[in-house]
Write a protein that holds these residues in place. Structure first.
Motif, short mmCIF file in Angstrom:
data_model
loop_
_atom_site.label_atom_id
_atom_site.label_comp_id
_atom_site.label_asym_id
_atom_site.label_seq_id
_atom_site.Cartn_x
_atom_site.Cartn_y
_atom_site.Cartn_z
N PHE A 22 0.84 -1.19 0.00
CA PHE A 22 0.00 0.00 0.00
C PHE A 22 0.88 1.25 0.00
O PHE A 22 0.87 2.02 -0.93
CB PHE A 22 -0.95 -0.01 1.20
CG PHE A 22 -1.91 1.13 1.25
CD1 PHE A 22 -2.87 1.28 0.26
CD2 PHE A 22 -1.87 2.05 2.28
CE1 PHE A 22 -3.77 2.34 0.29
CE2 PHE A 22 -2.77 3.11 2.34
CZ PHE A 22 -3.72 3.25 1.34
N VAL A 26 3.45 0.03 5.12
CA VAL A 26 2.02 -0.14 5.38
C VAL A 26 1.46 -1.06 4.30
O VAL A 26 1.64 -0.81 3.11
CB VAL A 26 1.26 1.21 5.34
CG1 VAL A 26 -0.22 1.00 5.66
CG2 VAL A 26 1.88 2.22 6.30
N THR A 27 0.80 -2.15 4.73
CA THR A 27 0.20 -3.08 3.79
C THR A 27 -1.32 -3.04 3.93
O THR A 27 -1.86 -2.53 4.91
CB THR A 27 0.73 -4.51 4.02
OG1 THR A 27 0.54 -4.88 5.39
CG2 THR A 27 2.21 -4.62 3.66
N ILE A 28 -2.00 -3.59 2.91
CA ILE A 28 -3.46 -3.48 2.85
C ILE A 28 -4.10 -4.82 2.51
O ILE A 28 -3.54 -5.60 1.75
CB ILE A 28 -3.88 -2.40 1.83
CG1 ILE A 28 -5.37 -2.08 1.93
CG2 ILE A 28 -3.50 -2.81 0.41
CD1 ILE A 28 -5.76 -0.78 1.22
N LEU A 44 -5.62 -2.02 7.22
CA LEU A 44 -4.26 -1.52 7.02
C LEU A 44 -3.39 -2.04 8.15
O LEU A 44 -3.79 -1.97 9.32
CB LEU A 44 -4.22 0.01 7.02
CG LEU A 44 -4.96 0.73 5.90
CD1 LEU A 44 -4.82 2.23 6.08
CD2 LEU A 44 -4.44 0.30 4.54
N TYR A 46 0.26 -1.41 9.80
CA TYR A 46 1.42 -0.53 9.90
C TYR A 46 2.53 -1.28 10.62
O TYR A 46 2.32 -1.78 11.72
CB TYR A 46 1.09 0.71 10.73
CG TYR A 46 0.15 1.70 10.10
CD1 TYR A 46 0.61 2.96 9.71
CD2 TYR A 46 -1.20 1.41 9.93
CE1 TYR A 46 -0.26 3.90 9.17
CE2 TYR A 46 -2.07 2.34 9.38
CZ TYR A 46 -1.60 3.57 9.00
OH TYR A 46 -2.45 4.49 8.47
#
Length: 113
Positions: A22, A26-28, A44, A46
């Motif tokens: 993302f 930070v991934t989504i 999300l 973090y």
């Protein structure tokens, strides 16, 4: 019949889900991506020390902190906190310890930095 479900999110069910890129650190996990004028809903994740630069909310944003602590200029929000950011508001977001949040945006945010 629900369009989609995610089980046991408040008790760690998010740990079993696949997350993709993302922003830096930070991934989504999309639950429902933006489509036409419909809101987006996602998780999300973090990493410790991750941040999102100052941005403006083009629509309503709501956040439920599922794990860790998310912070902005107004304070720190721990597990179970529910945050509402009105259209037109601006802030940056970070997490010193790492966190996972459930987020719904009416519209994508506009990055200002």
């Amino acid at each position: 019949m629900p369009e989609t479900t995610r089980e046991l999110l408040t008790s760690g069910g998010w740990k079993e889900l696949a997350f993709g890129p993302f922003r830096d650190q930070v991934t989504i996990h999309w639950i429902r991506s933006f489509e036409d004028d419909q809101p987006g809903v996602a998780l999300l994740k973090y990493e410790a020390g991750a941040s999102v630069p100052r941005h403006r909310h083009e629509g309503l944003e709501t956040i439920l902190v599922l794990d860790g602590v998310q912070s902005d200029e107004a304070g720190d929000y721990g597990r179970g906190s529910y945050i509402v950011n009105a259209p037109g508001t601006e802030h940056s977001v970070w997490s010193e310890t790492g966190c996972v949040v459930l987020i719904q945006w009416d519209r994508p945010v506009k990055i200002l930095e």
